[in-house]
Design a protein around this motif. Structure first.
Motif, short mmCIF file in Angstrom:
data_model
loop_
_atom_site.label_atom_id
_atom_site.label_comp_id
_atom_site.label_asym_id
_atom_site.label_seq_id
_atom_site.Cartn_x
_atom_site.Cartn_y
_atom_site.Cartn_z
N GLU A 172 43.66 17.50 40.89
CA GLU A 172 42.24 17.83 40.71
C GLU A 172 41.35 16.75 41.32
N ARG A 175 38.79 17.69 44.33
CA ARG A 175 37.33 17.58 44.15
C ARG A 175 36.71 16.72 45.25
N LEU A 228 39.72 25.28 39.73
CA LEU A 228 39.33 25.12 41.13
C LEU A 228 39.80 26.26 42.03
N ALA A 281 34.31 27.81 42.02
CA ALA A 281 34.55 26.39 42.33
C ALA A 281 33.67 25.91 43.48
#
Ligand code: SF4
Ligand code: MSK
Length: 664
Positions: free
Chosen positions: A463, A467, A491, A496
């Motif tokens: 993650e 990101r 996500l 997202a």
């Protein structure tokens, strides 16, 4: 709050809400997971093992080698570089073998289907015809099953080919890449042969030259990526349907309190598909109802999960690191397993509950498990036998806890064909819009996040990386347990876009796709090879995979298969970043992997230790490729006249950084 269940400070942290919730319950108090075992071991990893310099290839050893210390070379004289490269190459061979044995089963299942035996039918005739072309199979005026049978037989022959002819699928790669393989003499021949030759060359007293060993490691890995894995993906698509986008859910909350919960864990979709069919048969549903359940809830674990998620929208309950947590809910009647990535501990965890672990493949039995052999010749009956066993357990269910709030929406099903269609539309399916958006800088590049999860970094590592990539306008492709972990983080869905930089968000919203495209299981990384090749073919981004502003990572790799995947990406020209590799004890070999390979195949391995460092390295590499292509230069906006537009489909565009001819 994160649960720390390890002695390795800061590195094996459970941040996942559902896992934490389950382990905090009374029902799970006697469950010991891998996090506990890491803590209990309490010893640092062996330096020789983690550095790749422990050799036990003959009975004069084991020899632990210290690079540069003359008294600490092998009894046979083997140096650190020789030993580490042999060990590394054997990892590649083992990973390739795992994919290959899986793929062979899929091809055999495909042949049965083509013969009209078993419960499946050919679903994707278009894909069958296009693959028939790759294998020079005549299709005009022939029955679908007849073509499929010839394709299945030719595919099976690729495994055992004893001639010096290259694998058929290699011709799908960019022409320049094929020429590099030919020049280096690493075009794979029979898939099995490359594994056997790799094992032979790393036997005591054979290949002592790490560069030469790695040439065969590349050939072996390519036999996986462009051979067995690609065959498996393509024939599975033809048989069970090429994935299309669909909404589904993931995480432990997908288990149901009032249904017979059956999790399918492992890799081979033949069993899982048969279970899906059997679970909706009236006699099985009746039986479940008689047992007091409202129905049968199938849910996936690991890559079998990804296979049925992609094609049927069946939820995925757990990634690799969550397999014990899934059982710790006490809500699973049976965990049905086949091959690969099944921790032996699941049988121990299951002892705390009414759950049975059901092994189904003669290759993979386990103490404490029930064995019900899955027979592909009578797939439906086998599947029913397994489900009946699970149903019989329902009444025995005791206390359980399902973290019902933790199930996340995902949109999955991004096969190469789907991406092509979504971007270009039905009438002009193509990667042109993707390439154009990369060229104009709205999308900076493409990153593949693949592979496993493990206990060496905290479980939010994927993650964190993604990101940062999205924030920097990089489109993400995901497979395997990495994709499940990203799904858990919310996500893998169109919403997202809120994590994306402005220009990537704009593109995703226009096309209607999530910024993280779930492309399937670990075998399906071959879809990424095809997608990369299509980007090259489309033009404007160079004339080989190594020119693309694209990079891959398997930050939490666990399985040997991940190293085989990494090596086939590198040998195909794609940079990859791993968190660690067992080669640090051999200086020259290490340098060769992280630099030297560049001179041969135009790509190399990269090592970066923490998630943010991995993300930043990936961004830097992508920007460097953009610089090399000349597409980071500010260019005057050119208004295209009709003639220039007509040329679009056949040529690269000079004003946006063309670096070479488009492939035929
Ligand atoms: Fe030791 Fe050489 Fe035998 Fe390896 S092959 S165990 S280095 S003697
Ligand atoms: S299951 S190989 S942990 S991705 Fe494919 Fe997951 Fe890695 Fe196994």
């Amino acid at each position: 709050m994160a649960i720390m269940r390890s002695g390795c400070e800061g590195c094996t942290e459970i941040t996942c809400t559902s896992s934490k919730e389950v382990l905090a319950q009374d029902v799970a108090k006697n469950v010991r997971t891998a996090y506990d075992r890491v803590k209990a071991r309490g010893v640092a990893a062996c330096l020789f093992g983690s550095g790749g310099t422990c050799c036990r290839h003959c009975n004069m050893g084991p020899c632990q080698i210290i690079d540069g210390v003359e008294s600490m070379i092998g009894v046979c004289g083997a140096t650190a570089d020789t030993v580490a490269s042999r060990n590394f190459a054997r990892i590649v061979a083992a990973g390739t073998a795992a994919h290959t044995d899986h793929a062979r089963e899929m091809v055999r299942g495909f042949i049965e289907t083509a013969k009209g035996e078993g419960p499946h039918q050919i679903q994707d005739v278009g894909k069958l015809l296009s693959l028939a072309k790759v294998f020079d199979i005549a299709t005009e005026g022939r029955e679908v099953n007849d073509i499929a049978l010839e394709l299945g037989k030719k595919a099976l022959a690729e495994f055992g080919n004893q001639e010096d002819t290259p694998l058929s699928m290699l011709k799908r790669a960019p022409a320049k890449r094929q020429a590099i393989w030919k020049k280096l003499g690493i075009e794979p021949r029979g898939v099995d042969r490359e594994v056997v030759e790799m094992m032979h060359r790393t036997h005591m007293g054979v290949d002592q030259d790490y560069e030469n060993i790695m040439l065969q490691a590349s050939r072996c890995a390519l036999a996986d990526g462009w051979g067995s894995s690609m065959l498996s993906t393509e024939l599975t698509d033809i048989m069970f349907g090429t994935p299309v986008p669909r909404r589904a859910i993931v995480d432990l909350g997908v288990l149901k309190p009032d249904q017979v919960n059956v999790t399918v864990h492992g890799h081979e979709p033949l069993l899982a598909e048969a279970l899906c069919i059997a679970a909706s048969e009236p006699d099985i549903l009746d039986l479940a109802k008689k047992a007091g359940a409202k129905g049968i809830n199938l849910a996936g674990v690991c890559c079998t999960g990804n296979e049925i998620l992609m094609r049927r929208g069946i939820p995925v309950a757990a990634s690799f690191v969550q397999q014990e947590m899934a059982l710790a809910t006490g809500a699973i009647e049976a965990m049905v397993v086949d091959v690969q990535c099944v921790m032996q501990s699941v049988a121990e965890v299951a002892k705390n509950f009414h759950t049975d672990i059901i092994t189904t493949n003669y290759r993979a039995k386990m103490p404490g498990a029930v064995h019900i052999q899955f027979d592909e010749h009578e797939a439906l009956n086998s599947a029913k036998r397994i489900l009946k066993h699970a149903i019989a357990n329902y009444k025995k269910r005791g206390a359980f806890f399902i973290p019902e709030k933790t199930k996340l929406d995902v949109v999955v099903g991004f096969s190469h064909e789907t991406i092509n269609y979504m971007l270009g539309g039905r009438f002009r399916a193509s990667y042109r819009p993707l390439n154009d958006n990369i060229i104009n800088g709205r999308i900076r590049g493409v990153a593949a996040i693949v592979g496993c999860d493990n206990f060496k970094l905290s479980d939010d590592a994927h993650e964190i990386i993604v990101r940062e990539l999205l924030r920097n306008n990089i489109l993400v492709l995901a497979t395997g347990c990495a994709a499940t972990s990203l799904g858990r983080a919310g996500l893998v869905r169109p919403e997202a876009v809120e994590f994306c930089g402005e220009s990537l968000a704009e593109v995703c919203e226009t096309v209607g796709m999530p910024p993280v495209l779930h492309m399937g299981s670990c075998v399906d990384n071959s879809r990424i090879l095809i997608a990369a090749t299509e980007m090259v073919r489309e033009g404007g981004l160079g004339d080989d995979i190594c020119d693309l502003p694209a990079i891959g990572t398997a930050p939490l790799w666990m399985s040997e298969k991940a190293v085989a995947i990494g090596q086939y990406f590198v040998a195909s020209g794609a940079q990859v970043v791993f968190q660690s590799l067992p080669v640090s004890g051999a200086k020259k070999f290490n340098k060769y992997l992280v630099e030297g390979l560049m001179n041969q195949v135009g790509a190399h391995w990269n090592i970066a230790e923490d998630p943010m460092e991995i993300a930043r390295l990936m961004i830097r590499k992508i920007e460097a490729k953009r610089d090399a292509l000349g597409i980071n230069k500010k260019t005057e906006r050119v208004l295209f006249d009709m003639a220039m537009r007509r040329d679009l489909g056949t040529k690269t565009i000079g004003d946006v950084g063309c670096t070479g001819p488009v492939q035929p």
